[in-house]
Design an enzyme around this catalytic site. Structure first.
Site, PDB file in Angstrom:
ATOM      1  N   CYS A 223       0.843  -1.198   0.000  1.00  0.00           N
ATOM      2  CA  CYS A 223       0.000   0.000   0.000  1.00  0.00           C
ATOM      3  C   CYS A 223       0.887   1.261   0.000  1.00  0.00           C
ATOM      4  O   CYS A 223       1.816   1.362  -0.799  1.00  0.00           O
ATOM      5  CB  CYS A 223      -0.969  -0.050   1.187  1.00  0.00           C
ATOM      6  SG  CYS A 223      -2.330   1.123   1.092  1.00  0.00           S
ATOM      7  N   ASN A 224       0.665   2.196   0.899  1.00  0.00           N
ATOM      8  CA  ASN A 224       1.456   3.430   0.881  1.00  0.00           C
ATOM      9  C   ASN A 224       2.923   3.200   1.208  1.00  0.00           C
ATOM     10  O   ASN A 224       3.768   4.032   0.872  1.00  0.00           O
ATOM     11  CB  ASN A 224       0.856   4.456   1.839  1.00  0.00           C
ATOM     12  CG  ASN A 224      -0.367   5.150   1.257  1.00  0.00           C
ATOM     13  OD1 ASN A 224      -0.552   5.171   0.044  1.00  0.00           O
ATOM     14  ND2 ASN A 224      -1.204   5.705   2.111  1.00  0.00           N
TER      15      ASN A 224
END
Length: 199
Positions: free
Chosen positions: A108-109
């Site tokens: 993800c991030n």
């Protein structure tokens, strides 16, 4: 057998679900009764308690100053703080791990964080979509030609995944760490994917 540590890098507001499968498979064995090669530890910028998006409070085992050198890999769990100044303090540890050919995994991030720091430019990788990655990773990211539109991608010891792919992330990390036989890794993946009552 002396079990090597795999370090989960967590920042405040981390996504609890993104590391749940991989931490379980490493800590108790890919399949119950399988050999356990690794032990799970947590690390953050400081040892102050951090809170997950889901409200779990974690007391990190290590901070950026006392991380041991003989760990097997870093697993960067996504969340809301990977674009913050505190995340920048993690960069030297990640660069050192890459140089030493240790596992470096980001979901993800956290995968965007790897892109923003030039880690993904020369390896196959994925993230939360190429446009998202380019928008948030900025000018240090020049690896567009190596982007693969898949749930999770493993290239050597670098593993990346999008935020909807905790199971695929888990599977690729298990392969990268040689945590069990390919058959057991696939069996575990199918079990968690399809459950006890497949449709």
């Amino acid at each position: 057998m002396n079990k090597k540590e795999v370090i989960f890098v967590l920042l405040d507001k981390f996504a609890d679900w993104e590391g749940a499968y991989i931490s379980t498979c490493l800590n108790i064995g890919v399949k119950p009764g399988s050999p356990i090669k690794y032990t799970v530890k947590t690390m953050s910028v400081t040892k102050d308690p951090i809170l997950s998006i889901g409200g779990f409070k974690v007391l990190p085992d290590y901070d950026i100053n006392d991380l041991p050198t003989d760990y097997a890999g870093l697993i960067l769990i996504g969340g809301m703080r990977w674009f913050s100044p505190e995340a920048a303090q993690i960069v030297p540890l990640v660069e050192k791990a890459v140089k030493e050919n240790k596992l470096v995994a980001g979901i993800c991030n956290a995968s965007v964080f790897l892109g923003a720091n030039g880690i993904l430019n020369n390896v196959k990788h994925t993230s939360n979509g190429l446009d998202y990655l380019k928008q948030y990773a900025g000018e240090k990211y020049t690896g567009e030609a190596n982007y693969v539109n898949k749930q999770a991608v493993r290239d050597g010891n670098i593993v990346t995944a999008n935020g909807t792919a905790p199971l695929d992330f888990c599977r690729e990390i298990l392969y990268a760490l040689d945590a069990d036989t390919p058959e057991i890794i696939e069996e575990s993946y199918q079990y968690y994917t399809n459950g006890l009552s497949p449709k």
